[in-house]
Enzyme design. Structure first.
Site, mmCIF file in Angstrom:
data_model
loop_
_atom_site.group_PDB
_atom_site.id
_atom_site.type_symbol
_atom_site.label_atom_id
_atom_site.label_comp_id
_atom_site.label_asym_id
_atom_site.label_seq_id
_atom_site.Cartn_x
_atom_site.Cartn_y
_atom_site.Cartn_z
ATOM 1 N N PRO A 11 0.780 -1.228 -0.026
ATOM 2 C CA PRO A 11 0.043 -0.023 0.086
ATOM 3 C C PRO A 11 0.767 1.163 -0.083
ATOM 4 O O PRO A 11 1.985 1.345 0.499
ATOM 5 C CB PRO A 11 -0.812 -0.045 1.272
ATOM 6 C CG PRO A 11 -0.204 -1.127 2.160
ATOM 7 C CD PRO A 11 0.544 -1.891 1.238
ATOM 8 N N ASN A 12 0.317 2.199 -0.767
ATOM 9 C CA ASN A 12 0.738 3.770 -0.945
ATOM 10 C C ASN A 12 2.006 3.708 -1.803
ATOM 11 O O ASN A 12 2.524 4.707 -2.011
ATOM 12 C CB ASN A 12 1.025 4.273 0.502
ATOM 13 C CG ASN A 12 -0.337 4.449 1.349
ATOM 14 O OD1 ASN A 12 -1.338 4.913 0.961
ATOM 15 N ND2 ASN A 12 -0.148 3.724 2.571
ATOM 16 N N ARG A 19 5.237 10.920 -2.421
ATOM 17 C CA ARG A 19 4.863 10.459 -0.938
ATOM 18 C C ARG A 19 6.213 10.656 -0.083
ATOM 19 O O ARG A 19 7.317 10.039 -0.281
ATOM 20 C CB ARG A 19 4.451 9.236 -1.104
ATOM 21 C CG ARG A 19 4.584 8.411 0.528
ATOM 22 C CD ARG A 19 4.175 7.148 0.495
ATOM 23 N NE ARG A 19 4.091 6.411 1.854
ATOM 24 C CZ ARG A 19 4.399 5.378 2.262
ATOM 25 N NH1 ARG A 19 4.870 4.548 1.216
ATOM 26 N NH2 ARG A 19 4.352 4.933 3.312
ATOM 27 N N TYR A 24 11.473 8.483 1.081
ATOM 28 C CA TYR A 24 11.253 7.435 -0.020
ATOM 29 C C TYR A 24 12.197 7.753 -1.315
ATOM 30 O O TYR A 24 12.264 6.828 -2.087
ATOM 31 C CB TYR A 24 9.854 6.942 -0.304
ATOM 32 C CG TYR A 24 9.067 6.351 1.150
ATOM 33 C CD1 TYR A 24 9.673 5.328 1.827
ATOM 34 C CD2 TYR A 24 8.112 7.095 1.496
ATOM 35 C CE1 TYR A 24 9.205 4.951 3.009
ATOM 36 C CE2 TYR A 24 7.569 6.591 2.955
ATOM 37 C CZ TYR A 24 8.020 5.454 3.428
ATOM 38 O OH TYR A 24 7.407 5.270 4.595
ATOM 39 N N ASN A 75 8.005 -5.798 -1.455
ATOM 40 C CA ASN A 75 7.985 -4.481 -0.373
ATOM 41 C C ASN A 75 6.650 -4.763 0.161
ATOM 42 O O ASN A 75 5.469 -3.852 -0.584
ATOM 43 C CB ASN A 75 8.384 -3.146 -1.056
ATOM 44 C CG ASN A 75 8.314 -2.182 -0.050
ATOM 45 O OD1 ASN A 75 7.991 -2.213 0.916
ATOM 46 N ND2 ASN A 75 9.167 -0.975 -0.441
ATOM 47 N N ALA A 78 3.322 -1.133 4.566
ATOM 48 C CA ALA A 78 2.810 -0.929 5.878
ATOM 49 C C ALA A 78 2.359 -2.343 6.400
ATOM 50 O O ALA A 78 2.471 -2.536 7.465
ATOM 51 C CB ALA A 78 1.558 -0.088 6.131
ATOM 52 N N GLU A 99 12.412 -9.796 0.921
ATOM 53 C CA GLU A 99 11.570 -8.779 1.538
ATOM 54 C C GLU A 99 12.387 -7.264 1.347
ATOM 55 O O GLU A 99 13.762 -7.484 1.848
ATOM 56 C CB GLU A 99 11.388 -8.962 3.068
ATOM 57 C CG GLU A 99 10.989 -7.579 3.846
ATOM 58 C CD GLU A 99 10.874 -7.619 5.265
ATOM 59 O OE1 GLU A 99 11.452 -8.751 5.778
ATOM 60 O OE2 GLU A 99 10.443 -6.806 5.862
ATOM 61 N N HIS A 101 12.668 -2.998 1.537
ATOM 62 C CA HIS A 101 12.049 -1.769 1.849
ATOM 63 C C HIS A 101 13.268 -0.638 1.343
ATOM 64 O O HIS A 101 14.561 -0.631 1.462
ATOM 65 C CB HIS A 101 12.240 -1.476 3.381
ATOM 66 C CG HIS A 101 11.308 -2.531 4.120
ATOM 67 N ND1 HIS A 101 10.108 -2.461 4.026
ATOM 68 C CD2 HIS A 101 11.624 -3.700 4.837
ATOM 69 C CE1 HIS A 101 9.546 -3.398 4.775
ATOM 70 N NE2 HIS A 101 10.393 -4.154 5.060
ATOM 71 N N ARG A 108 13.363 3.797 12.346
ATOM 72 C CA ARG A 108 12.259 4.734 12.378
ATOM 73 C C ARG A 108 11.461 4.525 13.505
ATOM 74 O O ARG A 108 11.921 4.275 14.909
ATOM 75 C CB ARG A 108 11.505 4.632 11.114
ATOM 76 C CG ARG A 108 12.459 4.883 9.900
ATOM 77 C CD ARG A 108 11.579 4.878 8.800
ATOM 78 N NE ARG A 108 10.414 5.641 8.435
ATOM 79 C CZ ARG A 108 9.559 5.567 7.773
ATOM 80 N NH1 ARG A 108 9.775 4.534 6.571
ATOM 81 N NH2 ARG A 108 8.485 6.377 7.468
HETATM 82 C C1 DQA Z 1 8.628 0.582 3.777
HETATM 83 C C2 DQA Z 1 8.524 0.922 5.010
HETATM 84 C C3 DQA Z 1 7.204 0.589 5.777
HETATM 85 O O1 DQA Z 1 7.402 0.959 7.108
HETATM 86 C C4 DQA Z 1 6.095 1.609 5.099
HETATM 87 O O2 DQA Z 1 4.861 1.280 5.785
HETATM 88 C C5 DQA Z 1 6.170 1.719 3.813
HETATM 89 C C6 DQA Z 1 7.280 1.872 2.944
HETATM 90 C C7 DQA Z 1 9.668 1.172 2.761
HETATM 91 O O3 DQA Z 1 10.004 0.732 1.589
HETATM 92 O O4 DQA Z 1 10.789 1.737 3.422
HETATM 93 O O5 DQA Z 1 5.006 2.212 3.280
HETATM 94 O O6 DQA Z 1 7.998 -0.440 3.196
#
Ligand code: DQA
Length: 144
Positions: A11-12, A19, A24, A75, A78, A99, A101, A108
């Site tokens: 998501p997002n 964003r 990011y 990825n 959240a 995985e 990020h 964080r």
């Molecule tokens: C994320 C890190 C997560 O904590 C966050 O909710 C994201 C992006 C990252 O790529 O740094 O949406 O996965």
């Protein structure tokens, strides 16, 4: 022809580029997809690159990867920190899974320190911005 490498985004991440760019980065998801396509094709692989804001759709994509992918990169955004459903789906894979990020969640907020996904994948790469995708792809390709 080898099966493709699946690269899934939670998501997002469709909003990358606008964003919180200070966290990011400036690359859009489309930029990241193009860079992944290039890296994979140099190694002789196709990719299937998908994004969803919906947890169940990501579960469906992981289940699809069981049959159709040679490796999976995710990825989970959240859902990393909340999703037993993604954990369970990833546990069913017997292909390499990574995985990734963009940011380094361990540096964080405290709610980002728990990953339900880390316990279910081959390994984790985080904190290298868009380059985390490249490093994740390279790690998966080395295992193939
Ligand atoms: C994320 C890190 C997560 O904590 C966050 O909710 C994201 C992006 C990252 O790529 O740094 O949406 O996965």
């Amino acid at each position: 022809m080898a099966k493709p490498i699946y690269i899934l985004n939670g998501p997002n991440l469709n909003l990358l580029g606008t964003r919180e760019p200070e966290i990011y980065g400036a690359d859009t998801l489309r930029d990241i997809e193009s860079a992944c396509e290039e890296t994979a094709s140099r190694a002789g692989y196709d990719i299937v690159f998908k994004q969803s804001n919906i947890e169940g759709e990501l579960v469906d994509m992981i289940q699809e990867a069981r049959e159709s992918a040679c490796a999976l990169i995710i990825n989970p955004a959240a859902y990393t920190h909340t999703s037993v459903a993604l954990h369970d789906a990833l546990k069913t894979l017997d292909i390499p899974s990574v995985e990734i990020h963009l940011s380094q969640p361990a540096k964080r907020e405290s709610f980002r320190r728990r990953s339900y996904v880390a316990e279910a994948v081959t390994g984790t790469i985080s904190g290298f911005g868009a380059n985390s995708y490249q490093l994740g792809l390279q790690a998966a390709i080395k295992l193939l």
